[in-house]
Design a protein around this motif. Structure first.
Motif, PDB file in Angstrom:
ATOM      1  N   ALA A  53      23.717  18.996  16.953  1.00 20.72           N
ATOM      2  CA  ALA A  53      23.394  19.754  18.169  1.00 20.72           C
ATOM      3  C   ALA A  53      23.817  18.985  19.416  1.00 20.72           C
ATOM      4  CB  ALA A  53      21.900  20.064  18.200  1.00 20.72           C
ATOM      5  N   PRO A  59      24.338  26.001  20.807  1.00 20.89           N
ATOM      6  CA  PRO A  59      23.288  26.492  19.919  1.00 20.89           C
ATOM      7  C   PRO A  59      22.143  25.484  19.834  1.00 20.89           C
ATOM      8  CG  PRO A  59      25.265  25.929  18.666  1.00 20.89           C
ATOM      9  CD  PRO A  59      25.585  25.755  20.112  1.00 20.89           C
ATOM     10  N   GLU A 118      18.951  23.392  18.010  1.00 17.29           N
ATOM     11  CA  GLU A 118      18.856  22.715  16.708  1.00 17.29           C
ATOM     12  C   GLU A 118      18.503  23.686  15.597  1.00 17.29           C
ATOM     13  OE1 GLU A 118      16.599  19.083  16.506  1.00 17.29           O
ATOM     14  OE2 GLU A 118      17.595  18.259  18.270  1.00 17.29           O
ATOM     15  N   ALA A 119      17.715  24.723  15.903  1.00 23.16           N
ATOM     16  CA  ALA A 119      17.331  25.704  14.884  1.00 23.16           C
ATOM     17  C   ALA A 119      18.560  26.359  14.246  1.00 23.16           C
ATOM     18  CB  ALA A 119      16.410  26.763  15.485  1.00 23.16           C
ATOM     19  N   TYR A 120      19.632  26.502  15.021  1.00 23.29           N
ATOM     20  CA  TYR A 120      20.866  27.059  14.464  1.00 23.29           C
ATOM     21  C   TYR A 120      21.394  26.152  13.341  1.00 23.29           C
ATOM     22  CZ  TYR A 120      25.831  27.882  13.875  1.00 23.29           C
ATOM     23  OH  TYR A 120      27.073  28.084  13.322  1.00 23.29           O
ATOM     24  N   PHE A 121      21.434  24.859  13.604  1.00 26.94           N
ATOM     25  CA  PHE A 121      21.953  23.915  12.622  1.00 26.94           C
ATOM     26  C   PHE A 121      21.017  23.806  11.416  1.00 26.94           C
ATOM     27  CE2 PHE A 121      23.989  22.844  16.618  1.00 26.94           C
ATOM     28  CZ  PHE A 121      25.318  22.827  16.235  1.00 26.94           C
ATOM     29  N   GLU A 122      19.721  23.920  11.653  1.00 28.67           N
ATOM     30  CA  GLU A 122      18.761  23.959  10.539  1.00 28.67           C
ATOM     31  C   GLU A 122      19.038  25.177   9.656  1.00 28.67           C
ATOM     32  OE1 GLU A 122      15.098  21.776  12.922  1.00 28.67           O
ATOM     33  OE2 GLU A 122      15.204  23.964  12.876  1.00 28.67           O
ATOM     34  N   SER A 123      19.351  26.300  10.276  1.00 27.24           N
ATOM     35  CA  SER A 123      19.676  27.513   9.518  1.00 27.24           C
ATOM     36  C   SER A 123      20.952  27.334   8.709  1.00 27.24           C
ATOM     37  CB  SER A 123      19.820  28.707  10.461  1.00 27.24           C
ATOM     38  OG  SER A 123      18.599  28.998  11.074  1.00 27.24           O
ATOM     39  N   VAL A 124      21.921  26.635   9.277  1.00 28.40           N
ATOM     40  CA  VAL A 124      23.164  26.362   8.556  1.00 28.40           C
ATOM     41  C   VAL A 124      22.865  25.520   7.311  1.00 28.40           C
ATOM     42  CG1 VAL A 124      25.387  25.142   8.651  1.00 28.40           C
ATOM     43  CG2 VAL A 124      24.662  26.601  10.563  1.00 28.40           C
ATOM     44  N   GLN A 184      21.086  27.804   4.724  1.00 27.47           N
ATOM     45  CA  GLN A 184      21.969  28.755   4.063  1.00 27.47           C
ATOM     46  C   GLN A 184      22.937  28.063   3.111  1.00 27.47           C
ATOM     47  OE1 GLN A 184      25.223  30.968   6.138  1.00 27.47           O
ATOM     48  NE2 GLN A 184      23.993  32.751   5.535  1.00 27.47           N
TER      49      GLN A 184
END
Length: 114
Positions: free
Chosen positions: A38, A55, A57-63, A66
């Motif tokens: 991030a 984005p 940090e939550a975006y990278f956690e989602s990556v 997934q």
């Protein structure tokens, strides 16, 4: 019916402590990698003169979530091809059971895979 936790032998307790420490270290590494990604994107956006919010940090956690899901299901991360539906259903079901048991979600749980 109450289920008692087993009493660990000294050897089992030592092995459990080693495993717990490895899991904590692994998760610290994952969290640090998310924060670093991030921060890197934020800085690269600034350096490139982009007027876009990076984005969170939550975006990278989602990556991470997934991609681990795809990996656990045996699917190709780039295309999602080749995954095992039974494994996918089991993973989803596990998360639903956790949400219901620990957080009172009250949601329907996916039936077991045939």
């Amino acid at each position: 019916m109450a289920v008692a936790c087993p009493v660990l032998t000294p050897e089992e307790r030592a092995a459990s402590e080693i495993l717990d420490a490895a899991q904590r270290a692994m998760m610290e590494t994952v969290h640090a990698a998310v924060a670093e990604a991030a921060a890197r994107v934020r800085q690269q956006n600034l350096d490139a003169g982009l007027d876009l919010a990076p984005p969170p940090e939550a975006y990278f956690e989602s990556v991470v979530h997934q991609r681990m899901y795809l990996t656990l299901c045996g699917a190709a991360v780039g295309t999602f091809a080749g995954g095992d539906a039974r494994t996918a259903i089991g993973l989803i079901r596990n998360q639903q059971l956790i949400a219901n048991r620990y957080w009172g979600a009250g949601i329907a749980v996916t039936p077991r895979a045939p």
